[in-house]
Motif scaffolding. Structure first.
Motif, PDB file in Angstrom:
ATOM      1  N   LEU A 419       0.845  -1.194   0.000  1.00 39.77           N
ATOM      2  CA  LEU A 419       0.000   0.000   0.000  1.00 39.77           C
ATOM      3  C   LEU A 419       0.875   1.237   0.000  1.00 39.77           C
ATOM      4  O   LEU A 419       1.874   1.296   0.717  1.00 39.77           O
ATOM      5  N   ILE A 420       0.492   2.217  -0.797  1.00 38.82           N
ATOM      6  CA  ILE A 420       1.188   3.502  -0.792  1.00 38.82           C
ATOM      7  C   ILE A 420       0.156   4.545  -0.402  1.00 38.82           C
ATOM      8  O   ILE A 420      -0.806   4.768  -1.125  1.00 38.82           O
ATOM      9  N   GLY A 421       0.328   5.140   0.741  1.00 42.32           N
ATOM     10  CA  GLY A 421      -0.652   6.099   1.236  1.00 42.32           C
ATOM     11  C   GLY A 421      -1.732   5.393   2.036  1.00 42.32           C
ATOM     12  O   GLY A 421      -1.703   4.170   2.200  1.00 42.32           O
ATOM     13  N   ASP A 422      -2.716   6.148   2.536  1.00 45.94           N
ATOM     14  CA  ASP A 422      -3.706   5.530   3.416  1.00 45.94           C
ATOM     15  C   ASP A 422      -5.136   5.685   2.904  1.00 45.94           C
ATOM     16  O   ASP A 422      -6.092   5.540   3.636  1.00 45.94           O
ATOM     17  N   GLN A 423      -5.273   5.954   1.588  1.00 45.93           N
ATOM     18  CA  GLN A 423      -6.611   6.095   1.017  1.00 45.93           C
ATOM     19  C   GLN A 423      -6.966   4.920   0.109  1.00 45.93           C
ATOM     20  O   GLN A 423      -8.038   4.881  -0.468  1.00 45.93           O
ATOM     21  N   CYS A 424      -6.039   3.989  -0.049  1.00 51.83           N
ATOM     22  CA  CYS A 424      -6.262   2.903  -0.993  1.00 51.83           C
ATOM     23  C   CYS A 424      -6.539   1.604  -0.241  1.00 51.83           C
ATOM     24  O   CYS A 424      -6.427   1.553   0.972  1.00 51.83           O
ATOM     25  N   GLY A 425      -6.919   0.585  -0.996  1.00 55.46           N
ATOM     26  CA  GLY A 425      -7.221  -0.682  -0.342  1.00 55.46           C
ATOM     27  C   GLY A 425      -6.640  -1.861  -1.093  1.00 55.46           C
ATOM     28  O   GLY A 425      -6.560  -1.854  -2.320  1.00 55.46           O
ATOM     29  N   THR A 446       0.811 -11.559   2.316  1.00 53.32           N
ATOM     30  CA  THR A 446       1.262 -10.466   3.175  1.00 53.32           C
ATOM     31  C   THR A 446       0.693  -9.155   2.649  1.00 53.32           C
ATOM     32  O   THR A 446       0.418  -9.014   1.465  1.00 53.32           O
ATOM     33  N   THR A 447       0.498  -8.233   3.547  1.00 54.58           N
ATOM     34  CA  THR A 447       0.155  -6.875   3.138  1.00 54.58           C
ATOM     35  C   THR A 447       1.097  -5.949   3.882  1.00 54.58           C
ATOM     36  O   THR A 447       1.282  -6.078   5.082  1.00 54.58           O
ATOM     37  N   SER A 448       1.732  -5.059   3.148  1.00 56.16           N
ATOM     38  CA  SER A 448       2.623  -4.127   3.831  1.00 56.16           C
ATOM     39  C   SER A 448       2.462  -2.740   3.256  1.00 56.16           C
ATOM     40  O   SER A 448       1.822  -2.545   2.229  1.00 56.16           O
ATOM     41  N   LYS A 449       3.040  -1.811   3.943  1.00 52.91           N
ATOM     42  CA  LYS A 449       2.981  -0.419   3.506  1.00 52.91           C
ATOM     43  C   LYS A 449       4.398   0.026   3.258  1.00 52.91           C
ATOM     44  O   LYS A 449       5.301  -0.422   3.945  1.00 52.91           O
ATOM     45  N   ILE A 450       4.601   0.866   2.268  1.00 53.21           N
ATOM     46  CA  ILE A 450       5.938   1.461   2.131  1.00 53.21           C
ATOM     47  C   ILE A 450       6.119   2.333   3.365  1.00 53.21           C
ATOM     48  O   ILE A 450       5.341   3.236   3.611  1.00 53.21           O
ATOM     49  N   LYS A 455      11.377   5.092   2.863  1.00 55.27           N
ATOM     50  CA  LYS A 455      11.379   6.194   1.902  1.00 55.27           C
ATOM     51  C   LYS A 455      12.426   7.243   2.295  1.00 55.27           C
ATOM     52  O   LYS A 455      13.185   7.720   1.457  1.00 55.27           O
ATOM     53  N   PHE A 456      12.459   7.543   3.585  1.00 53.40           N
ATOM     54  CA  PHE A 456      13.426   8.529   4.078  1.00 53.40           C
ATOM     55  C   PHE A 456      14.852   8.049   3.829  1.00 53.40           C
ATOM     56  O   PHE A 456      15.718   8.797   3.379  1.00 53.40           O
ATOM     57  N   TYR A 457      15.067   6.774   4.085  1.00 56.89           N
ATOM     58  CA  TYR A 457      16.403   6.204   3.894  1.00 56.89           C
ATOM     59  C   TYR A 457      16.842   6.334   2.430  1.00 56.89           C
ATOM     60  O   TYR A 457      17.943   6.787   2.135  1.00 56.89           O
ATOM     61  N   VAL A 458      15.960   5.951   1.523  1.00 54.64           N
ATOM     62  CA  VAL A 458      16.317   5.993   0.094  1.00 54.64           C
ATOM     63  C   VAL A 458      16.524   7.442  -0.364  1.00 54.64           C
ATOM     64  O   VAL A 458      17.477   7.760  -1.072  1.00 54.64           O
ATOM     65  N   MET A 459      15.645   8.317   0.098  1.00 59.82           N
ATOM     66  CA  MET A 459      15.789   9.735  -0.284  1.00 59.82           C
ATOM     67  C   MET A 459      17.065  10.334   0.271  1.00 59.82           C
ATOM     68  O   MET A 459      17.679  11.200  -0.344  1.00 59.82           O
ATOM     69  N   GLN A 460      17.476   9.875   1.456  1.00 61.54           N
ATOM     70  CA  GLN A 460      18.686  10.420   2.065  1.00 61.54           C
ATOM     71  C   GLN A 460      19.909  10.137   1.201  1.00 61.54           C
ATOM     72  O   GLN A 460      20.945  10.764   1.355  1.00 61.54           O
ATOM     73  N   ILE A 469      10.109   5.806  -4.456  1.00 59.69           N
ATOM     74  CA  ILE A 469       8.974   4.887  -4.390  1.00 59.69           C
ATOM     75  C   ILE A 469       9.046   3.863  -5.510  1.00 59.69           C
ATOM     76  O   ILE A 469       8.844   2.668  -5.289  1.00 59.69           O
ATOM     77  N   ALA A 470       9.367   4.338  -6.717  1.00 65.67           N
ATOM     78  CA  ALA A 470       9.475   3.407  -7.848  1.00 65.67           C
ATOM     79  C   ALA A 470      10.547   2.355  -7.581  1.00 65.67           C
ATOM     80  O   ALA A 470      10.372   1.175  -7.891  1.00 65.67           O
ATOM     81  N   LEU A 471      11.625   2.773  -6.966  1.00 64.78           N
ATOM     82  CA  LEU A 471      12.715   1.839  -6.656  1.00 64.78           C
ATOM     83  C   LEU A 471      12.248   0.775  -5.664  1.00 64.78           C
ATOM     84  O   LEU A 471      12.471  -0.421  -5.849  1.00 64.78           O
ATOM     85  N   ILE A 472      11.580   1.222  -4.618  1.00 65.65           N
ATOM     86  CA  ILE A 472      11.109   0.283  -3.595  1.00 65.65           C
ATOM     87  C   ILE A 472      10.072  -0.668  -4.198  1.00 65.65           C
ATOM     88  O   ILE A 472      10.101  -1.876  -3.965  1.00 65.65           O
ATOM     89  N   VAL A 473       9.183  -0.108  -5.032  1.00 64.51           N
ATOM     90  CA  VAL A 473       8.139  -0.935  -5.643  1.00 64.51           C
ATOM     91  C   VAL A 473       8.756  -1.932  -6.627  1.00 64.51           C
ATOM     92  O   VAL A 473       8.391  -3.105  -6.650  1.00 64.51           O
TER      93      VAL A 473
END
Lengths: 505, 251
Positions: A419-425, A446-450, A455-460, A469-473
Motif C-alpha cells: 500500500l502507498i498512502g492511506d486512502q487505498c485498499g 502479506t500486506t505491507s505499507k511502504i 522512503k526517508f532512507y532511500v531519499m537520504q 517509491i518506484a525503486l522500492i516498488v
C-alpha cells in the motif's frame, strides 16, 4: 549486470505526464453503426468475408448473450454500460490488407513511433539491422540485437502488419490474425476455437464470441520450438469503439511458444469497453508462455474516462506433461476484471501465474487466477504482487481446486500487497477446494505499507521521492519481473514507474 | 560549514519538543563528536539535519555553507552533500545493493548536471571502495541490508558514504553493534574520508569509537541543548566520570 538494474536508469530518464500515451490519430475509419443486433453481427461477419459456419457460431453466441446478465461478484463499481451505445466494428480504411511496410499508412507508423514502445519493432519491420548499439543497450537488450521478435499489430480491429511470416512458415509456425486464420485454416479454427472458453462461458466472453473483430492466431506444430518471441501490440483508437480481440494459441505435442502482448491507448472522455478472450491449448509435452503488459488509459485524476477491461483468459493443459505460464503486468484501465487461468487436464501438467497489478488514482483492479487441477500429479504456482496507491482498490481473487481424480495435486500461492498512502485498499480473496485427500495446497499472503523509514532512507541517498517509491516498488515486484522476457521487463518497469507518478505528495 | 542556531524542534505527531535551543558550529575539515546520555536528542538531531518530516523546526535555523536547508527535502539535502549514516539502516527488499548504489550515485550526478557513470567506471569505484572496507563483492549482489548482520549494515553505510563523497557526513551511533575488528575497519573508512573540505559529525554514546576516529571537538548534548564543548579530552573525561558531572555543572 542484471537487466533489472540497468533498466531502472531508463525509467528515470522518462519524463512524462501521468499518461504519456494519450493522443488520437486521424485515420479514416470504417465503422458499424452503434448498437448490437443480429444484423450488426452479420455486418461484421460480412466485412470480414467470413464463412457461414463462423457467422452461425457468432449468432449462436449472440442469442446466448441476450439471455445473460453481467457478473456482479467482483469488487468493482461502475455505471451501467449501455451495450447499444457502442460501435462493434471499426477498421482503418486505408489499409486493405498490406503485404509490406511500404503499404502501411504512414500515419499508422507515426502512431507506433509516438507510442515509443515498438520502436525496435518498427526497425525490425523495416528490416533495419542496427550495428552501433551502445554498450548499454547491448548489455540489457538482447532482443534488440538479434531482432527476433515477430509482431502482429492490431490497430483498432484489423491486423495491419504481420511480419516474419516467412521465417515462421519455414518452421511450420502459423502466426496471423484470427480473421486470416478463419479464412486460411478453417479446420484448425473450427477444431480449437471455443474449446477452452466456450461461447456460453460468461457474459463478456459470450459477447466477445458474438462480435470479436480481430486478434491473433498462433499454431505451433508438433515438435517445433517457435524460433522467436511472438508479439502483438493492441491499441484502441476510434471513439466509443469497444474492442473485442480474440486470440487463439495452439501448441501441438512437444511444441514451445512464447507470446507477448502489450497495450496502450489514447486518452479520451468516454469509457471504453474492452472484452477480450484468449484461449491457449497445450498438447502433450507442449509449453506456452504468455506475457502481458497492460497500460490502458486509467481515467483522469477524478477517475473518469478510463477503460473497462473485462477479459477472459484461459489455458488448457490438455496434454500430459504440458505447461502453461501466464505473466502479467497490469498498470492501466479504470477497471480490470481479469483471471488468466489454467485447466490442468493432462497428467503431470503444470500451470503458473505471475502477476503485478498496480493501481493508482481511482483505478479498480479485481484480478487473479484459477488453477483447476484435473489430472494426476499436476502442479501450479501463483505469485501475485498487488500495489495500491491513491484512492484505488486492488483485489486478488484466486481459485485453486483439485478434482476427485487429481491425485497428488500441488499448489503454491503467494500473494503480497503493498500500500502507498492511506486512502487505498488491498484485498485478497483466495478460494481453495480439494476433493482429493492427496492434494497439497500452500498459501502465503502479506500486506505491507511502504514505510516512511524506507522512503526517508532511500531519499537520504539523493534519490527524489517518486524515484524512491518506484525503486522500492520495483524491488517488491522483482520476482515477477524476472519472469518476463527481457524486452518486456524493460517496458514493465517503465510502466510501473509511470503509473505511480503522483501517488505521493 | 554547518551552523545550527538556536534550534528548536518537536515531533509533528504529538508536539513533544526534543531540541530546545541548540547551537553548534562545525567547520570544514573538522571532526566533531556529539555525545550525550540516552534520550538527549542525538539521533533526533541527525534526522533533522537529514530532513526527516516527522520533526518540525519551530525556531532557529540550520545553515549549511551559509544557507538555510530547512526548506529542502531529504533528497535535495543529500545531493547538496549531506550524508547520514543510519544507526539502523533500512532493508530494501528486491533491490540489489549494487543497483541501489548506481541509482544513488547517478541521481546525485544528475542533480549536479553531470553525466551518469559509465558501467566500467562505476564498477571500478565500487570494487575499490568495497575492498578498502573488507567487503565481499558477492554481498553487493544481495538486496540492500536484507539479512545483513549488524556489522555488514554499518559497513554498507560507510561504503555508500565513500562512494557518494558527501561534504558533511553525519554518523549516528555507527559503533553500535560492531565488534572490535569491524569497528577498526569502519573507523579506518571514516578516517580515510577526513579532508580539509569535508566535515564529519560523529554521534556516539561511548568514547570507544573516538579512540579510532579522533575528534577535533567534542560536544555534550543534554535535553536538546549543547551544554558543554571541548576538545578530545572532554570525551575521556566523560568516559572516566560519566555524564553526571557535566550535567550537574550545566544545571
Amino acid at each position: 549486470m542484471p537487466a533489472v538494474q540497468d533498466t531502472i536508469d531508463r525509467v528515470r530518464k522518462i519524463d512524462v505526464d501521468q499518461y504519456k500515451y494519450g493522443f488520437q490519430t486521424e485515420i479514416a475509419m470504417d465503422k458499424a453503426p452503434k448498437g448490437l443486433s443480429e444484423d450488426i453481427i452479420r455486418f461484421i461477419s460480412a466485412k470480414k468475408d467470413e464463412p457461414s459456419w463462423m457467422l452461425e457460431w457468432r449468432l449462436g453466441a449472440y442469442r446466448r448473450w441476450v439471455t445473460l446478465d453481467e457478473p456482479k461478484w467482483a469488487r468493482v463499481h461502475y455505471p451501467k454500460i449501455d451495450f447499444q451505445d457502442l460501435h462493434y466494428y471499426a477498421a482503418p480504411k486505408s489499409t486493405p490488407g498490406p503485404t509490406s511496410l511500404s503499404d502501411v499508412d504512414p500515419e499508422l507508423l507515426r502512431v507506433y513511433e509516438k507510442l515509443g514502445i515498438p520502436l525496435k519493432e518498427q526497425e525490425i519491420l523495416a528490416g533495419v539491422q542496427k550495428t552501433d548499439v551502445s554498450e548499454f543497450e547491448e548489455a540489457s537488450d538482447n532482443v534488440y540485437k538479434s531482432g527476433r521478435v515477430a509482431v502482429d499489430a492490431v490497430f483498432d480491429s484489423v491486423s495491419v502488419v504481420t511480419t516474419f511470416k516467412k521465417e515462421l512458415a519455414q518452421a511450420g509456425v502459423i502466426f496471423c490474425s484470427i480473421s486470416e486464420a478463419i479464412r486460411e485454416h478453417p479446420e484448425l479454427v473450427k477444431k480449437y476455437l471455443g474449446s477452452v472458453v466456450p461461447t456460453s462461458d460468461n457474459f463478456y466472453a459470450t459477447l466477445n464470441s458474438a462480435v470479436f473483430t480481430d486478434g491473433s492466431f498462433v499454431f505451433v506444430p508438433k515438435g517445433v520450438r517457435c524460433p522467436m518471441e511472438l508479439s502483438t501490440y493492441f491499441r484502441m483508437n476510434e471513439k466509443n469503439t469497444g474492442q473485442f480481440e480474440r486470440t487463439l494459441i495452439i501448441a501441438e505435442e512437444g511444441a514451445y511458444v512464447s507470446y507477448l502482448e502489450g497495450c496502450t491507448a489514447p486518452q479520451r472522455d468516454e469509457n471504453q469497453l474492452h472484452a477480450a478472450v484468449v484461449e491457449l491449448i497445450a498438447l502433450d509435452d507442449a509449453e506456452i508462455k504468455y506475457s502481458t503488459v497492460q497500460n490502458w488509459y486509467p481515467g483522469d485524476a477524478e477517475g473518469k474516462g478510463g477503460i473497462y477491461n473485462f477479459v477472459t483468459k484461459r489455458g488448457d493443459c490438455r496434454g500430459d506433461r504440458s505447461k502453461i505460464s501466464w505473466t502479467q503486468v497490469e498498470t492501466g484501465s479504470a477497471i480490470t476484471w481479469k483471471y488468466p487461468s489454467c485447466i490442468l487436464r493432462g497428467d503431470d501438467s503444470s500451470g503458473e501465474f505471475y502477476s503485478i497489478a498496480v493501481s493508482n488514482g481511482y483505478q479498480q483492479v479485481d484480478s487473479g487466477t484459477k488453477m483447476i487441477h484435473l489430472g494426476k500429479n499436476t502442479s501450479s504456482r501463483i505469485i501475485s504482487k498487488g500495489i495500491a496507491a491513491g484512492f484505488s482498490q486492488n483485489t486478488y481473487r484466486g481459485q485453486v481446486s483439485a478434482h476427485r481424480k487429481a491425485t497428488n495435486a500441488r499448489n503454491f500461492t503467494n500473494c503480497d500487497s503493498l500500500l502507498i498512502g492511506d486512502q487505498c485498499g488491498a484485498h485478497t480473496v483466495p478460494y481453495m477446494e480439494a476433493k482429493n485427500a492427496t492434494a497439497q495446497f500452500e498459501h502465503e499472503a502479506t500486506t505491507s505499507k511502504i514505510s516512511e523509514d524506507q522512503k526517508f532512507y532511500v531519499m537520504q541517498r539523493g534519490i527524489p521521492e517518486e524515484e524512491a517509491i518506484a525503486l522500492i516498488v520495483n524491488g517488491f515486484v522483482k520476482d515477477v519481473i524476472q519472469q518476463l522476457p527481457m524486452e518486456f521487463a524493460v517496458e514493465a518497469q517503465k510502466l510501473i514507474g509511470i503509473s505511480l507518478e503522483g501517488s505521493v505528495g | 560549514m554547518l551552523e545550527i542556531k538556536n534550534l528548536h524542534a518537536r515531533i509533528v505527531d504529538d508536539g513533544t519538543e526534543i531540541i530546545r535551543g541548540l547551537n553548534l558550529t562545525v567547520r570544514a575539515g573538522e571532526v566533531a563528536a556529539i555525545m550525550g546520555p540516552n534520550g538527549s536528542g542525538k539521533s533526533t538531531l541527525s534526522y533533522i539535519l537529514a530532513g526527516r518530516e516527522d520533526y518540525e523546526v519551530t525556531e532557529g535555523d540550520i545553515l549549511y555553507n551559509g544557507e538555510s536547508i530547512l526548506e529542502m527535502d531529504p533528497a535535495e539535502r543529500a545531493t547538496s552533500g549531506i550524508f547520514l549514516a543510519f544507526q539502523y539502516p533500512m532493508e530494501i527488499p528486491g533491490v540489489a545493493t549494487m543497483e541501489f548504489l548506481k541509482v544513488a550515485m547517478n541521481e546525485q550526478r544528475k542533480a549536479r548536471g553531470e553525466e551518469p557513470l559509465k558501467i566500467p567506471e562505476f564498477l571500478k569505484r565500487v570494487k575499490d571502495a568495497a575492498a578498502s572496507l573488507n567487503m565481499d563483492m558477492a554481498m553487493l549482489k544481495r538486496p540492500l541490508n536484507v539479512g545483513f548482520s549488524g556489522g555488514e549494515k554499518k559497513r554498507a553505510e560507510i561504503l555508500q558514504m565513500k562512494l557518494l563523497e558527501p561534504k558533511l557526513c553525519v554518523l549516528d551511533e555507527t559503533d553500535s553493534g560492531l565488534d572490535i575488528d569491524a569497528l577498526k575497519i569502519v573507523a579506518d573508512g571514516v578516517n580515510a574520508l577526513r579532508s580539509p573540505d569535508r566535515a564529519i559529525v560523529v554521534i556516539t554514546h561511548y568514547q570507544r569509537l573516538l579512540q579510532y576516529i579522533v575528534p577535533d571537538t567534542v560536544h555534550v548534548l543534554y535535553r536538546g541543548q549543547v551544554i558543554k564543548s571541548g576538545d578530545k579530552s572532554l570525551a575521556l573525561d566523560l568516559e572516566a566520570n560519566g555524564y553526571a558531572g557535566v550535567i550537574g555543572q550545566a544545571a
